[in-house]
Design a protein around this motif. Structure first.
Motif, mmCIF file in Angstrom:
data_model
loop_
_atom_site.group_PDB
_atom_site.id
_atom_site.type_symbol
_atom_site.label_atom_id
_atom_site.label_comp_id
_atom_site.label_asym_id
_atom_site.label_seq_id
_atom_site.Cartn_x
_atom_site.Cartn_y
_atom_site.Cartn_z
ATOM 1 N N GLY A 102 -2.372 -3.491 -7.061
ATOM 2 C CA GLY A 102 -2.786 -3.393 -5.673
ATOM 3 C C GLY A 102 -2.695 -4.712 -4.949
ATOM 4 N N PRO B 298 -4.346 -8.277 -1.036
ATOM 5 C CA PRO B 298 -4.630 -6.882 -1.382
ATOM 6 C C PRO B 298 -3.762 -5.912 -0.584
ATOM 7 N N TYR B 299 -3.337 -4.873 -1.255
ATOM 8 C CA TYR B 299 -2.472 -3.854 -0.672
ATOM 9 C C TYR B 299 -3.020 -2.498 -1.102
ATOM 10 N N LYS B 300 -3.166 -1.566 -0.163
ATOM 11 C CA LYS B 300 -3.659 -0.231 -0.487
ATOM 12 C C LYS B 300 -2.475 0.703 -0.665
ATOM 13 N N HIS B 301 -2.257 1.100 -1.915
ATOM 14 C CA HIS B 301 -1.128 1.977 -2.241
ATOM 15 C C HIS B 301 -1.470 3.418 -1.881
ATOM 16 N N GLU C 273 -2.102 -5.639 6.559
ATOM 17 C CA GLU C 273 -1.612 -6.194 5.290
ATOM 18 C C GLU C 273 -0.451 -7.145 5.549
#
Length: 159
Positions: free
Chosen positions: A54, A112-115, A129
């Protein structure tokens, strides 16, 4: 003075989810070809996301796409894609397209990255992001440097 980039759809980064050990090879510059199943017409900055974490951990510039990488070509280009010889036949059947990377760089810290749900390796980061990544890698939206690295050289010949 840091430049201000407002989050909007024109500033959304494209991203690629990549597993280990490949992502580490890319970020150290050892691997400049990422083998994929399909050609893309996109050229420019790509956020590199470490699979399963993530987190966006780096950036590359996608500068070319070379289809038709069969087993023989895999052998000739092993130093570029880092896939061991024992896997060439299977990989060539599944991933015959080389996405050519340049200017690989790690971010100063992961973003942080929300998949989204479902299996996907090609993604578009949200505006927020993207802005966070840009703050760690201002060159990501430097259109002058991206255009130079992503464009082929043309030569005029007088007639």
């Amino acid at each position: 003075t840091p430049r201000k980039i407002m989050p909007d759809t024109t500033n959304q980064l494209k991203g690629l989810v990549i597993s280990e050990p490949w992502i580490s090879y890319i970020l150290t510059g050892e691997k400049t070809w990422e083998m994929r199943s399909k050609v893309t017409s996109y050229r420019g900055p790509l956020a590199i996301i470490r699979k399963g974490t993530g987190a966006v951990v780096g950036m590359v510039d996608l500068v070319d796409c070379i289809p038709g990488q069969h087993e023989a070509e895999y052998g000739a280009s092993e130093a570029l894609h880092c896939i061991p010889m024992a896997q060439h036949k299977d990989c060539a059947a599944r991933w015959p397209v080389a996405w050519v990377f340049a200017n690989a760089r790690s971010l100063s810290e992961p973003v942080p990255y929300k998949h989204k749900n479902g299996a996907q390796s090609r993604v578009v980061l949200s505006a927020e992001e993207s802005l966070a990544v840009i703050n760690h890698d201002p060159a990501a939206f430097d259109t002058a440097s991206t255009a130079k690295s992503a464009s082929p050289v043309s030569v005029s010949v007088p007639s």
